[in-house]
Design an enzyme around this catalytic site. Structure first.
Site, PDB file in Angstrom:
ATOM      1  N   LYS A 111     -25.522   5.663 -41.517  1.00  9.00           N
ATOM      2  CA  LYS A 111     -25.236   6.603 -42.380  1.00  9.00           C
ATOM      3  C   LYS A 111     -26.207   7.508 -43.251  1.00  9.00           C
ATOM      4  O   LYS A 111     -26.060   8.627 -43.530  1.00  9.00           O
ATOM      5  CB  LYS A 111     -24.491   5.996 -43.615  1.00  9.00           C
ATOM      6  CG  LYS A 111     -23.102   5.370 -43.265  1.00  9.00           C
ATOM      7  CD  LYS A 111     -21.944   6.276 -43.126  1.00  9.00           C
ATOM      8  CE  LYS A 111     -20.658   5.815 -42.288  1.00  9.00           C
ATOM      9  NZ  LYS A 111     -20.149   4.594 -42.878  1.00  9.00           N
ATOM     10  N   LYS A 194     -14.805   6.001 -24.232  1.00  7.43           N
ATOM     11  CA  LYS A 194     -13.700   5.791 -24.577  1.00  7.43           C
ATOM     12  C   LYS A 194     -12.987   6.963 -25.705  1.00  7.43           C
ATOM     13  O   LYS A 194     -13.468   7.727 -26.200  1.00  7.43           O
ATOM     14  CB  LYS A 194     -13.421   4.423 -25.630  1.00  7.43           C
ATOM     15  CG  LYS A 194     -14.239   4.363 -26.776  1.00  7.43           C
ATOM     16  CD  LYS A 194     -14.282   3.055 -27.519  1.00  7.43           C
ATOM     17  CE  LYS A 194     -14.690   3.367 -28.848  1.00  7.43           C
ATOM     18  NZ  LYS A 194     -14.827   2.171 -29.909  1.00  7.43           N
ATOM     19  N   LYS A 197     -11.496  10.192 -32.362  1.00 10.54           N
ATOM     20  CA  LYS A 197     -10.998  11.282 -32.905  1.00 10.54           C
ATOM     21  C   LYS A 197     -11.804  12.358 -32.958  1.00 10.54           C
ATOM     22  O   LYS A 197     -11.408  13.405 -32.881  1.00 10.54           O
ATOM     23  CB  LYS A 197     -10.519  10.660 -34.165  1.00 10.54           C
ATOM     24  CG  LYS A 197     -11.733  10.200 -35.186  1.00 10.54           C
ATOM     25  CD  LYS A 197     -10.901   9.890 -36.563  1.00 10.54           C
ATOM     26  CE  LYS A 197     -11.975   8.857 -37.371  1.00 10.54           C
ATOM     27  NZ  LYS A 197     -11.122   7.570 -37.698  1.00 10.54           N
TER      28      LYS A 197
END
Ligand code: TRP
Length: 329
Positions: A111, A194, A197
């Site tokens: 992050k 895979k 979003k």
């Protein structure tokens, strides 16, 4: 019976990968366990401090989960920020969480690389809040993907540390919920990897039939088999994988045979695949829209969920305060 807690991020719409990779198993899991499903809208602020539409996103995710069959009559479905007891347990757990171990967390390191301009304290203590979410209901099972394994490990450590520190055997150490062999990885439509979003390779449950058709017809394939019995390439294999979960087995066999004999026409296969995806998603999409327009129902689900979650959470918190040594005068 196990107590299960699962937090759902309130960013982004559900896609086929979410459904077949996790949600479908939740539908069974909720019947066999004491499940708490919540929307992690505090966690959402660690990366989206000024979300354009915090409330709208929460509502959307909630409606999508309900439309898929998460049953608020069976499971406890709630919003994280509706349960203030979680924040208090988070505060208390922070007293025994060490900066060093938090700084070493993989997700934290990732992050701070991704958002160097917003390295906030809540990003550092994200695993502590997640631990509070879980142990406040004294859960012993948490359905987690690979990316959350370290967080669950830290949850166990914080629970263990609390028990040691205050010389009690109070919090259970939660383990990953084991789905056995039932987890399916749904690939994207872009040939490799895979479904996700952000990758732009997914079919969302809210996509209209026209959108789905467009996406599937554009899916990556190859130039076709050249010899009988040849193994399909990854992009073609991926279409078969998706077909396997949405189409009936005769359909899958039909196209597998066509592939094997080099007579396959990918256009036909995609048309069929799009049709079967639509057949699967359309009732869900309609239900999502129905639920979204039923403010009364949503408000009932949320307030009943909060009430159930708070009953469990406040009992834990009362006991925790007592264990730590806070006493009434
Ligand atoms: N960190 C989880 C995720 O990113 C969301 C989450 C928050 C969670 N609290 C939780 C998951 C508690 C399981 C249990 O997906």
């Amino acid at each position: 019976m196990d107590t299960v807690v699962s937090g759902i991020r309130s960013t982004g719409n559900l896609h086929l990968g979410n459904y077949f990779g996790a949600l479908k198993n939740f539908l069974k899991m909720q019947k066999e366990n004491n499940c708490y499903f919540f929307i992690a809208d505090y966690h959402a602020l660690t990366t989206h401090p000024k979300p354009e539409d915090l409330h709208g996103n929460i509502k959307q995710v909630l409606a999508e989960y309900l439309a898929c069959g998460i049953d608020p009559e069976v499971a406890t479905v709630f919003i994280q920020s509706d349960v203030p007891e979680v924040s208090e347990l988070y505060l208390l757990l922070n007293m025994n969480a060490y900066v060093g171990e938090l700084e070493r967390t993989t997700s934290f390191k990732e992050k701070i690389r991704k958002q160097p301009d917003n390295i906030n304290a809540a990003l550092l203590t994200y695993p502590v809040l997640m631990a509070a979410d879980i142990i406040i209901h004294k859960a012993n099972k948490v359905p987690v993907g690979k990316d959350q394994e370290q967080h669950l490990e830290m949850t166990r450590r914080f629970a263990r540390r609390f028990n040691m520190m205050y010389e009690v055997n109070y919090f259970p150490e939660p383990n990953a919920y084991n789905f056995g062999q039932q987890l399916v990885k749904i690939p994207g439509l872009d040939g490799t990897g895979k479904m996700g979003k952000s990758e732009g390779n997914g079919v969302f449950l809210v996509d209209s039939p026209q959108e789905i058709k467009k996406k599937v017809m554009r899916a990556v394939t190859d130039t076709g088999p050249t010899a009988p019995g040849q193994e399909p390439s990854e992009p073609v294999m991926n279409l078969f994988t998706i077909m396997n979960v949405v189409s009936d087995q005769d359909t899958v066999k039909y196209f597998k045979d066509k592939y094997a004999s080099c007579e396959i026409r990918y256009g036909d296969m995609k048309k069929q695949l799009a049709e079967d995806i639509i057949k699967f998603t359309n009732p869900i999409r309609l239900r999502i829209n129905d639920i979204l327009s039923d403010e009364k129902y949503l408000s009932k689900v949320v307030s009943e969920g909060a009430e159930k979650a708070r009953a469990s959470a406040s009992k834990t918190l009362r006991e925790v305060r007592e264990i730590i040594g806070y006493r009434p005068f």
